[in-house]
Structures are given as structure tokens and as C-alpha cells.
Design a protein around this motif. Structure first.
Motif, mmCIF file in Angstrom:
data_model
loop_
_atom_site.group_PDB
_atom_site.id
_atom_site.type_symbol
_atom_site.label_atom_id
_atom_site.label_comp_id
_atom_site.label_asym_id
_atom_site.label_seq_id
_atom_site.Cartn_x
_atom_site.Cartn_y
_atom_site.Cartn_z
ATOM 1 N N GLU A 1 -6.507 -5.649 -6.902
ATOM 2 C CA GLU A 1 -7.108 -6.571 -5.938
ATOM 3 C C GLU A 1 -8.107 -7.471 -6.647
ATOM 4 O O GLU A 1 -8.594 -7.154 -7.723
ATOM 5 C CB GLU A 1 -7.814 -5.808 -4.813
ATOM 6 C CG GLU A 1 -6.908 -4.953 -3.955
ATOM 7 C CD GLU A 1 -5.945 -5.760 -3.099
ATOM 8 O OE1 GLU A 1 -6.132 -6.987 -2.958
ATOM 9 O OE2 GLU A 1 -4.992 -5.162 -2.580
ATOM 10 N N TRP B 1 -13.096 -10.466 -3.689
ATOM 11 C CA TRP B 1 -12.688 -10.047 -2.345
ATOM 12 C C TRP B 1 -13.150 -8.618 -2.078
ATOM 13 O O TRP B 1 -13.676 -8.322 -1.008
ATOM 14 C CB TRP B 1 -11.175 -10.182 -2.195
ATOM 15 C CG TRP B 1 -10.675 -9.936 -0.804
ATOM 16 C CD1 TRP B 1 -10.945 -10.691 0.311
ATOM 17 C CD2 TRP B 1 -9.826 -8.881 -0.368
ATOM 18 N NE1 TRP B 1 -10.310 -10.156 1.400
ATOM 19 C CE2 TRP B 1 -9.614 -9.043 1.004
ATOM 20 C CE3 TRP B 1 -9.224 -7.808 -1.016
ATOM 21 C CZ2 TRP B 1 -8.812 -8.181 1.756
ATOM 22 C CZ3 TRP B 1 -8.435 -6.951 -0.275
ATOM 23 C CH2 TRP B 1 -8.231 -7.131 1.096
ATOM 24 N N VAL C 1 -9.652 -1.777 2.479
ATOM 25 C CA VAL C 1 -8.645 -2.754 2.061
ATOM 26 C C VAL C 1 -7.443 -2.695 3.003
ATOM 27 O O VAL C 1 -6.949 -3.731 3.475
ATOM 28 C CB VAL C 1 -8.205 -2.521 0.590
ATOM 29 C CG1 VAL C 1 -6.940 -3.284 0.251
ATOM 30 C CG2 VAL C 1 -9.336 -2.895 -0.359
ATOM 31 N N GLU C 2 -6.956 -1.485 3.303
ATOM 32 C CA GLU C 2 -5.815 -1.321 4.210
ATOM 33 C C GLU C 2 -6.117 -1.918 5.580
ATOM 34 O O GLU C 2 -5.271 -2.576 6.173
ATOM 35 C CB GLU C 2 -5.457 0.156 4.354
ATOM 36 C CG GLU C 2 -4.784 0.742 3.147
ATOM 37 C CD GLU C 2 -4.446 2.214 3.334
ATOM 38 O OE1 GLU C 2 -4.293 2.660 4.495
ATOM 39 O OE2 GLU C 2 -4.344 2.916 2.311
ATOM 40 N N TYR D 1 -8.240 -4.361 6.344
ATOM 41 C CA TYR D 1 -8.263 -5.816 6.290
ATOM 42 C C TYR D 1 -6.891 -6.404 6.017
ATOM 43 O O TYR D 1 -6.584 -7.503 6.475
ATOM 44 C CB TYR D 1 -9.291 -6.304 5.268
ATOM 45 C CG TYR D 1 -10.676 -6.275 5.833
ATOM 46 C CD1 TYR D 1 -11.144 -7.322 6.619
ATOM 47 C CD2 TYR D 1 -11.523 -5.205 5.608
ATOM 48 C CE1 TYR D 1 -12.416 -7.299 7.164
ATOM 49 C CE2 TYR D 1 -12.798 -5.177 6.143
ATOM 50 C CZ TYR D 1 -13.234 -6.224 6.922
ATOM 51 O OH TYR D 1 -14.488 -6.196 7.453
ATOM 52 N N LYS D 2 -6.050 -5.703 5.278
ATOM 53 C CA LYS D 2 -4.694 -6.199 5.050
ATOM 54 C C LYS D 2 -3.865 -6.103 6.330
ATOM 55 O O LYS D 2 -2.992 -6.934 6.567
ATOM 56 C CB LYS D 2 -4.019 -5.430 3.917
ATOM 57 C CG LYS D 2 -4.482 -5.881 2.553
ATOM 58 C CD LYS D 2 -3.673 -5.208 1.476
ATOM 59 C CE LYS D 2 -3.989 -5.825 0.131
ATOM 60 N NZ LYS D 2 -3.152 -5.270 -0.932
ATOM 61 N N PRO E 1 -5.505 -9.537 8.660
ATOM 62 C CA PRO E 1 -6.089 -10.501 7.718
ATOM 63 C C PRO E 1 -7.121 -11.444 8.335
ATOM 64 O O PRO E 1 -7.898 -12.054 7.611
ATOM 65 C CB PRO E 1 -4.884 -11.289 7.202
ATOM 66 C CG PRO E 1 -3.693 -10.488 7.542
ATOM 67 C CD PRO E 1 -4.060 -9.655 8.727
ATOM 68 N N LYS F 1 -11.039 -13.539 5.594
ATOM 69 C CA LYS F 1 -10.093 -14.357 4.824
ATOM 70 C C LYS F 1 -10.384 -14.252 3.341
ATOM 71 O O LYS F 1 -11.540 -14.266 2.931
ATOM 72 C CB LYS F 1 -10.193 -15.827 5.245
ATOM 73 C CG LYS F 1 -9.669 -16.102 6.619
ATOM 74 C CD LYS F 1 -8.178 -16.140 6.584
ATOM 75 C CE LYS F 1 -7.650 -16.598 7.923
ATOM 76 N NZ LYS F 1 -6.221 -16.564 7.977
ATOM 77 N N ARG F 2 -9.345 -14.153 2.550
ATOM 78 C CA ARG F 2 -9.491 -14.226 1.105
ATOM 79 C C ARG F 2 -9.793 -15.657 0.745
ATOM 80 O O ARG F 2 -9.330 -16.589 1.396
ATOM 81 C CB ARG F 2 -8.215 -13.776 0.396
ATOM 82 C CG ARG F 2 -7.923 -12.322 0.546
ATOM 83 C CD ARG F 2 -6.637 -12.005 -0.174
ATOM 84 N NE ARG F 2 -6.221 -10.657 0.120
ATOM 85 C CZ ARG F 2 -5.928 -9.780 -0.810
ATOM 86 N NH1 ARG F 2 -5.979 -10.098 -2.076
ATOM 87 N NH2 ARG F 2 -5.564 -8.560 -0.479
ATOM 88 N N ASP G 1 -6.821 -17.882 0.480
ATOM 89 C CA ASP G 1 -6.027 -18.154 1.671
ATOM 90 C C ASP G 1 -6.301 -19.567 2.172
ATOM 91 O O ASP G 1 -7.434 -20.021 2.174
ATOM 92 C CB ASP G 1 -6.366 -17.163 2.796
ATOM 93 C CG ASP G 1 -5.793 -15.789 2.561
ATOM 94 O OD1 ASP G 1 -4.955 -15.650 1.660
ATOM 95 O OD2 ASP G 1 -6.186 -14.858 3.275
#
Length: 83
Positions: free
Chosen positions: A22, A26, A66-67, A69-70, A73, A77-78, A81
Motif C-alpha cells: 500500500e 495513504w 485498510v479492508e 476503507y477498500k 472507498p 479518497k486516495r 483517485d
């Protein structure tokens, strides 16, 4: 007898980013939600130098974040993105 600290090592956020494949920045944003109880540790160096680090439990906690937020999304936001 005084309690013994059970943490024998920590991993820097840079290393955890590699481990989780990752983006470090982020992960930094996600880890800002974490506390010491979650396995987040700050390591201080000379002057104002400091680095975020994680215990094994902290890495597990961060991977769970992480899971989350994935899965959604729109929560954070990354930077890469499109807005």
C-alpha cells in the motif's frame, strides 16, 4: 514484580507499507485513527525527528482498517483517485 513490556520489535510505517503493498501516505492517513492501544507507537529520534511504527497487533489493526476503507472507498479518497 514490575510488568514486563511484551513488545520486542516494531515495524516502521515504510516497512508496513511494503508488507501490505500500500501507499505509505495513504496508510499514514488511515493510521491517524489509531491509538497506542491499537498497536501504534511513535519512535523519536534526534531533534524533531519521529516516525510512526507498529507492533504486530498494530499491523493487524491497520490491515483491518485498510479492508474497511477498500470496502467503502468513499470513506477516505486516495490522493491518486480522481476527485
Amino acid at each position: 514484580m514490575a510488568p514486563v513490556n511484551k513488545v520486542y520489535h516494531v515495524h516502521t510505517i515504510a516497512r508496513v507499507a511494503e508488507m501490505l503493498s500500500e501507499d505509505q501516505e495513504w496508510l499514514w492517513d488511515l493510521a491517524n485513527e489509531m491509538d497506542q492501544e491499537d498497536g501504534l507507537i511513535w519512535v523519536y529520534g534526534p531533534g524533531d525527528e519521529s516516525v510512526m511504527a507498529f507492533t504486530n497487533f498494530g499491523i493487524e489493526t491497520l490491515a483491518g482498517i485498510v479492508e474497511t476503507y477498500k470496502a467503502n472507498p468513499t470513506l477516505l479518497k486516495r490522493e491518486t483517485d480522481p476527485a
